[in-house]
Each structure stands twice: as structure tokens, then as C-alpha cells.
Scaffold this motif. Structure first.
Motif, mmCIF file in Angstrom:
data_model
loop_
_atom_site.group_PDB
_atom_site.id
_atom_site.type_symbol
_atom_site.label_atom_id
_atom_site.label_comp_id
_atom_site.label_asym_id
_atom_site.label_seq_id
_atom_site.Cartn_x
_atom_site.Cartn_y
_atom_site.Cartn_z
ATOM 1 N N MET A 111 76.461 12.250 -27.225
ATOM 2 C CA MET A 111 76.451 11.131 -27.901
ATOM 3 C C MET A 111 77.902 10.552 -27.472
ATOM 4 O O MET A 111 78.956 11.272 -27.332
ATOM 5 C CB MET A 111 76.574 11.542 -29.346
ATOM 6 C CG MET A 111 77.046 10.496 -30.387
ATOM 7 S SD MET A 111 76.386 11.007 -32.067
ATOM 8 C CE MET A 111 77.569 10.116 -33.242
ATOM 9 N N MET A 112 77.966 9.451 -27.287
ATOM 10 C CA MET A 112 79.219 8.576 -26.824
ATOM 11 C C MET A 112 79.839 7.622 -28.151
ATOM 12 O O MET A 112 78.983 6.756 -28.657
ATOM 13 C CB MET A 112 78.869 7.780 -25.543
ATOM 14 C CG MET A 112 79.952 7.752 -24.865
ATOM 15 S SD MET A 112 79.519 7.147 -23.295
ATOM 16 C CE MET A 112 79.291 8.592 -22.187
ATOM 17 N N ILE A 113 80.994 7.863 -28.387
ATOM 18 C CA ILE A 113 81.595 7.161 -29.434
ATOM 19 C C ILE A 113 82.714 6.373 -29.021
ATOM 20 O O ILE A 113 83.908 6.616 -28.314
ATOM 21 C CB ILE A 113 82.127 8.071 -30.503
ATOM 22 C CG1 ILE A 113 80.927 9.063 -30.877
ATOM 23 C CG2 ILE A 113 82.459 7.275 -31.771
ATOM 24 C CD1 ILE A 113 81.401 10.018 -31.979
ATOM 25 N N GLY A 114 82.717 4.960 -29.123
ATOM 26 C CA GLY A 114 83.751 3.822 -28.801
ATOM 27 C C GLY A 114 84.321 3.649 -30.100
ATOM 28 O O GLY A 114 84.724 4.533 -31.089
ATOM 29 N N GLU A 115 85.253 2.440 -29.956
ATOM 30 C CA GLU A 115 85.973 2.227 -31.159
ATOM 31 C C GLU A 115 85.131 1.294 -32.226
ATOM 32 O O GLU A 115 85.096 1.767 -33.327
ATOM 33 C CB GLU A 115 87.227 1.334 -30.467
ATOM 34 C CG GLU A 115 88.127 1.015 -31.737
ATOM 35 C CD GLU A 115 89.321 0.233 -31.069
ATOM 36 O OE1 GLU A 115 90.020 0.642 -30.044
ATOM 37 O OE2 GLU A 115 89.523 -0.805 -31.557
ATOM 38 N N GLN A 116 85.027 0.235 -31.798
ATOM 39 C CA GLN A 116 84.228 -0.837 -32.652
ATOM 40 C C GLN A 116 83.556 -1.700 -32.230
ATOM 41 O O GLN A 116 83.775 -2.169 -30.825
ATOM 42 C CB GLN A 116 85.227 -1.595 -33.734
ATOM 43 C CG GLN A 116 86.381 -2.084 -33.197
ATOM 44 C CD GLN A 116 87.320 -3.005 -33.952
ATOM 45 O OE1 GLN A 116 86.857 -3.237 -35.142
ATOM 46 N NE2 GLN A 116 88.163 -3.446 -33.446
ATOM 47 N N GLU A 126 89.931 1.834 -42.692
ATOM 48 C CA GLU A 126 88.703 1.457 -42.321
ATOM 49 C C GLU A 126 87.823 2.706 -41.406
ATOM 50 O O GLU A 126 86.699 2.760 -41.435
ATOM 51 C CB GLU A 126 88.726 0.425 -41.220
ATOM 52 C CG GLU A 126 89.260 -0.904 -41.907
ATOM 53 C CD GLU A 126 90.217 -1.907 -41.294
ATOM 54 O OE1 GLU A 126 90.525 -2.939 -41.977
ATOM 55 O OE2 GLU A 126 90.816 -1.474 -40.199
ATOM 56 N N ILE A 127 88.814 3.412 -40.645
ATOM 57 C CA ILE A 127 88.056 4.511 -39.797
ATOM 58 C C ILE A 127 87.544 5.268 -40.694
ATOM 59 O O ILE A 127 86.489 5.907 -40.585
ATOM 60 C CB ILE A 127 89.125 5.024 -38.869
ATOM 61 C CG1 ILE A 127 89.535 4.126 -37.652
ATOM 62 C CG2 ILE A 127 88.645 6.519 -38.401
ATOM 63 C CD1 ILE A 127 90.678 4.448 -36.933
ATOM 64 N N ARG A 128 88.309 5.678 -41.913
ATOM 65 C CA ARG A 128 88.001 6.618 -42.775
ATOM 66 C C ARG A 128 86.765 6.263 -43.641
ATOM 67 O O ARG A 128 85.783 7.017 -43.937
ATOM 68 C CB ARG A 128 89.084 6.961 -43.699
ATOM 69 C CG ARG A 128 88.926 8.361 -44.593
ATOM 70 C CD ARG A 128 89.960 8.750 -45.278
ATOM 71 N NE ARG A 128 91.279 9.007 -44.555
ATOM 72 C CZ ARG A 128 92.558 8.580 -44.849
ATOM 73 N NH1 ARG A 128 92.802 7.645 -45.861
ATOM 74 N NH2 ARG A 128 93.511 8.674 -43.956
ATOM 75 N N ALA A 129 86.864 4.946 -44.110
ATOM 76 C CA ALA A 129 85.680 4.142 -44.828
ATOM 77 C C ALA A 129 84.488 4.231 -44.157
ATOM 78 O O ALA A 129 83.172 4.833 -44.732
ATOM 79 C CB ALA A 129 86.115 2.967 -44.868
ATOM 80 N N CYS A 130 84.650 4.314 -42.727
ATOM 81 C CA CYS A 130 83.180 4.326 -41.934
ATOM 82 C C CYS A 130 82.500 5.385 -41.777
ATOM 83 O O CYS A 130 81.631 5.622 -41.255
ATOM 84 C CB CYS A 130 83.468 3.365 -40.733
ATOM 85 S SG CYS A 130 82.016 2.288 -40.192
ATOM 86 N N VAL A 184 91.169 6.097 -30.591
ATOM 87 C CA VAL A 184 90.463 5.787 -32.072
ATOM 88 C C VAL A 184 89.280 6.866 -32.348
ATOM 89 O O VAL A 184 89.358 7.550 -33.269
ATOM 90 C CB VAL A 184 89.992 4.508 -32.233
ATOM 91 C CG1 VAL A 184 89.242 4.271 -33.614
ATOM 92 C CG2 VAL A 184 91.234 3.212 -32.324
ATOM 93 N N ALA A 185 88.535 6.735 -31.320
ATOM 94 C CA ALA A 185 87.361 7.721 -31.609
ATOM 95 C C ALA A 185 87.822 9.153 -31.568
ATOM 96 O O ALA A 185 87.288 10.111 -32.499
ATOM 97 C CB ALA A 185 86.275 7.335 -30.597
ATOM 98 N N ALA A 186 88.658 9.381 -30.693
ATOM 99 C CA ALA A 186 89.156 10.897 -30.622
ATOM 100 C C ALA A 186 89.880 11.459 -31.761
ATOM 101 O O ALA A 186 89.765 12.391 -32.346
ATOM 102 C CB ALA A 186 90.137 11.168 -29.092
#
Ligand code: URA
Ligand code: SF4
Length: 221
Positions: free
Chosen positions: A60-65, A126-130, A152-154
């Protein structure tokens, strides 16, 4: 019961954990203010199996937004950063069709500059909210390895003290999560000021992706 924004996305995440259900529900999320100025939420996907309920994926690859193009098209990593990511995945011999690709934050945060919409980095709130959406994706997809693209993802998964420049390409462990490898975001290549930096960042990204592929290869054998 009123849905209170300070709770973040949690009240909007349905119990039914299948990707199509989550993908539909995220469009109604008001867990932070970002939904107000975005075209749509951009949920994660396994490109070739968009309707699979619980696809089996190794990575699974996670970017920023989402960026401008992603916001318009409703799909992750389809703009310039996505094109570059595709090339780097090719070089690392990773098939994007087998990777679940998503973002830390599901709505595009931007500010106007003339006619352009310029990317704005999401904040901690926003990071926490999402995060409930990301957690729901992780619980549904159950990857063997997470690859974080960018700080951001890390930092969202490994804490704000995580130093990407020092620890990229290494296997990290966090409680309750599969192993994690963090690397540069493709936009660190696109935004590099000099050819030299661009070249070096691209090399780091490809090398770290190769590490991720090698990890999965060993995990399987
Ligand atoms: N950058 C990201 O982090 N994610 C996208 O989907 C596009 C650009
Ligand atoms: Fe909900 Fe995340 Fe969009 Fe905020 S960014 S509204 S938490 S989906």
C-alpha cells in the motif's frame, strides 16, 4: 446526533468495511474544512480492481493529498507526480496495478494564484482528522508493507520526529501497523531546483522502491 467537526472523520466512516462502501461514504465526509473547497474526495484504489471489496494486496502506497488533477479526476496520483511515480515504479519493477495507492488526506488543499490552484501542505489537524479513513483502508486492504511517499505520510504513521532524510529506505515498525518504508515524494523530484538535485532525488526514490520490492520478495520466499 450532530456530527461534530472536531471529531474528525470518525463519525463519517461506515461500519461496513468494503472499499466501494468506504469510497462512496468519503464523499460525504465533513471531518475537517477541506471538503469545502475541493471538487471531490479522492479515495485510494487498486487501479485494475476498483470494485473489489477486499482486494489482497502486498503493498500500500501512501502519498500526501490529491493534487489539482487528482481533485478533478477523482483518482490518486494521476497528475504530474503520478506520471513520475509510474516511471519510478517501472524502474523498480513494481507493477502499479498490484499496489493499493492512496493519500494521507483525501481532499485537495489549495490556494488560488491567478487562475491556478496551488497545492498547500495539509496541517496536523487535517492529517489527524482524516486518519480514520486511512485506518479503514489499512484494515480493509491489510497490506504486507506500507510505502510512505514523503514526510507527511511518514510522519502521520511514524510520528512527527521521523526524519525522512535520515531514515528513508529502511524498514520501520509501528505498533498495530504492517512494516513501513518511507521514501521521497515524487514531487521532491519535480520541484528540485537543480538538475543535480533532481537526479539525486529520483535515484533515492527508485532505490527505496527497489528496497520495498526486495522486502516483499523475501517475505514471500
Ligand atoms: N501528490 C500526492 O501526494 N498524491 C496524489 O494523489 C497526487 C499528488
Ligand atoms: Fe474528511 Fe479527510 Fe476530507 Fe477532511 S480531508 S473532509 S477529514 S475526507
Amino acid at each position: 446526533m450532530p456530527k461534530i467537526a472536531t471529531e474528525g472523520a470518525a463519525p463519517f466512516v461506515p461500519e461496513g468495511r468494503s472499499l466501494p462502501v468506504l469510497r462512496e461514504a468519503v464523499q460525504h465526509c465533513q471531518g475537517c474544512d477541506l471538503y469545502r473547497h475541493a471538487t471531490q474526495a479522492v479515495f485510494g484504489e487498486l487501479e485494475t480492481h476498483q470494485n473489489a471489496t477486499r482486494p489482497k494486496v502486498a503493498m500500500m502506497m501512501i502519498g500526501e493529498q490529491p493534487g489539482d488533477q487528482e481533485d478533478r479526476q477523482g483518482r490518486p496520483f494521476v497528475g504530474p507526480a503520478g506520471k513520475l511515480l509510474d516511471q519510478c515504479l517501472d524502474e523498480a519493477q513494481i507493477d502499479r496495478h498490484a499496489v493499493y495507492v492512496t493519500n494521507t488526506v483525501k481532499h485537495f488543499k489549495w490556494e488560488p494564484r491567478g487562475k491556478l490552484r496551488i497545492h498547500k501542505k495539509p496541517g496536523m489537524q487535517e492529517i489527524r482528522a482524516c486518519r480514520p479513513w486511512l485506518r479503514a483502508e489499512l484494515e480493509t486492504v491489510h497490506p504486507q508493507l506500507i510505502v510512505c511517499l514523503g514526510a507527511v505520510a511518514a510522519q502521520s504513521l511514524l510520528g512527527s520526529k521521523f526524519k525522512l532524510t535520515q531514515a528513508h529506505g529502511e524498514i520501520e515498525r509501528a505498533e498495530g501497523l504492517p512494516p513501513i518504508i518511507a521514501t521521497l515524494h515524487p514531487s521532491a523530484v519535480l520541484r528540485a531546483q537543480t538538475d543535480e538535485d533532481r537526479h539525486r532525488n529520483r535515484e533515492i526514490l527508485v532505490e527505496d522502491l527497489k528496497q520495498a520490492a526486495a522486502y516483499l520478495h523475501h517475505a514471500r520466499s
